[in-house]
Write a protein that holds these residues in place. Structure first.
Motif, short mmCIF file in Angstrom:
data_model
loop_
_atom_site.label_atom_id
_atom_site.label_comp_id
_atom_site.label_asym_id
_atom_site.label_seq_id
_atom_site.Cartn_x
_atom_site.Cartn_y
_atom_site.Cartn_z
N MET A 1 0.70 -1.35 0.06
CA MET A 1 0.20 0.08 0.01
C MET A 1 0.82 1.31 0.13
N HIS A 2 1.97 1.46 0.66
CA HIS A 2 2.89 2.44 0.73
C HIS A 2 3.68 2.72 -0.71
N VAL B 1 3.72 5.92 -3.45
CA VAL B 1 4.78 6.30 -3.95
C VAL B 1 4.63 6.87 -5.45
N ILE C 1 -9.96 4.96 6.61
CA ILE C 1 -9.94 4.40 5.96
C ILE C 1 -11.25 4.26 6.09
N GLY D 1 -8.98 3.38 1.96
CA GLY D 1 -7.72 2.08 1.81
C GLY D 1 -6.09 2.89 1.26
N MET D 2 -6.44 4.17 1.32
CA MET D 2 -4.50 4.75 1.19
C MET D 2 -5.14 5.45 2.52
N CYS D 3 -3.74 4.90 2.50
CA CYS D 3 -3.18 5.02 3.96
C CYS D 3 -2.46 6.60 4.73
N HIS D 4 -2.87 7.37 3.58
CA HIS D 4 -2.00 8.52 3.59
C HIS D 4 -3.00 9.81 3.13
N CYS E 1 3.88 6.44 5.35
CA CYS E 1 3.18 7.13 4.51
C CYS E 1 3.32 8.37 4.73
#
Lengths: 113, 223
Positions: free
Chosen positions: A1-2, A6, B70, B93-96, B127
């Motif tokens: 996910m990280h 990016v 989330i 769902g994105m972590c940031h 993130c």
């Protein structure tokens, strides 16, 4: 996910360059990944197809260049590869390290027309 | 090479986001809105600390909060009960959050009547540290149970923070947490970070934190 996040950032950055330079086709991008960037090259390769799916980079090849994580110990001055030594100084065991190289992820080259 | 040329770029992969973040910061400066990006691991006490902060501000600043998660709106409901204007952002769902998502959040929140906007980022130490949100200052919470060696394991987030709040000091007697060692570990990554031990539950250190925050907001609002 990280790594996917990016890569989304990467697509936007390349998109900006393509617009500025008036490019029509991007055949390949060369990316430098620092060993101390916290970004895992293998995951970048795995996520890449998903990140570029249905974007202008869908057919763009990816070349990764790993940049060694070089640090200088602030205690004794030794310069060494921190990634290979678990962030401990080889001489004095110190952990107060100044990062000289390998801390980021950079778009190095774009092969284009 | 079939008409292909090699363009030497040498730009960070985050260059586009960094530029958008800087644009947002400049706009906020003109609007005299202070944006704080609050980060931590899940469970470090972001929402509780924020509730305490709103309480301690006691109406001195008009506060607006963006709760990024989330999923769910439990944090937004909690903050709302403390009297702040709040919206819930779902990152899908994105972590940031990046600069564009933050901008959309601020638009949805409406900043016309807000002096202090707080972005409660997704609970994550990896993130959020990489993406400049456009915030004026970055704050993070490290809670005592997480351990004094966290700055060694997650160096990036500590290096981008202006202030580190060491939360849950009331449980210090039950953990092998060395406050001085922790501060030394943080300074190795970031000599400029302000370190404030706090306890959102008992109120310890909240005055020092709110004092720092009010000073920064005042500085930002000066033309």
């Amino acid at each position: 996910m990280h790594e996917l996040g990016v890569l989304n950032a990467l697509v936007h950055t390349v998109e900006g360059i393509v617009r500025e330079e008036g490019l029509t086709e991007v055949e390949k991008i060369v990316i430098e990944v620092g060993e101390l960037s916290g970004i895992v090259p293998r995951y970048i390769e795995q996520c890449y197809p998903a990140a570029v799916y249905k974007t202008f980079m869908e057919k763009t090849a990816l070349e990764l260049v790993v940049v060694p994580g070089i640090v200088k110990c602030r205690e004794c001055g030794r310069v060494f590869n921190a990634a290979a030594n678990d962030l401990y100084c080889l001489d004095c065991g110190g952990q107060n390290l100044e990062i000289l190289e390998g801390n980021d992820m950079i778009v190095k080259e774009i092969v284009c027309r | 090479m079939n008409g292909f040329k090699v363009l030497q770029v040498k730009q960070s992969v985050f260059a586009d986001n960094d530029r958008r973040a800087e644009e947002l910061r400049q706009e906020l400066k003109k609007q005299r809105v202070f944006l704080l990006n609050l980060m931590s691991s899940p469970g470090a006490g972001k929402t509780t600390l924020l509730s305490r902060t709103i309480e301690a501000l006691d109406g001195k600043l008009k506060v607006g909060v963006m709760e990024a998660d989330i999923d769910s709106d439990v944090d937004a409901r909690t903050i709302e009960s403390f009297g702040a204007k709040v919206i819930q952002l779902h990152t899908g769902g994105m972590c940031h959050l990046d600069a564009d998502m933050t901008r959309q959040g601020l638009e949805a929140l409406g900043t016309g009547d807000v002096e202090l906007a707080v972005l409660e980022n997704v609970g994550n130490l990896v993130c959020p540290a990489e993406f400049d949100t456009g915030a004026v200052k970055n704050a993070m919470i490290l809670s005592v149970p997480e351990g004094d060696d966290k700055p060694l394991k997650y160096p990036l987030i500590f290096s981008v923070c202006d202030v580190v709040l060491i939360n849950k000091t009331d449980v210090l007697p039950y953990f092998d947490f060395d406050m001085e060692k922790c501060a030394a570990n943080i300074r190795m990554r970031n000599p400029k970070a302000k370190i404030i031990p706090v306890c959102a539950r008992t109120g310890e250190g909240i005055d020092a934190w709110v004092g720092w925050l009010c000073d920064e907001v005042t500085k930002w609002k000066k033309p």
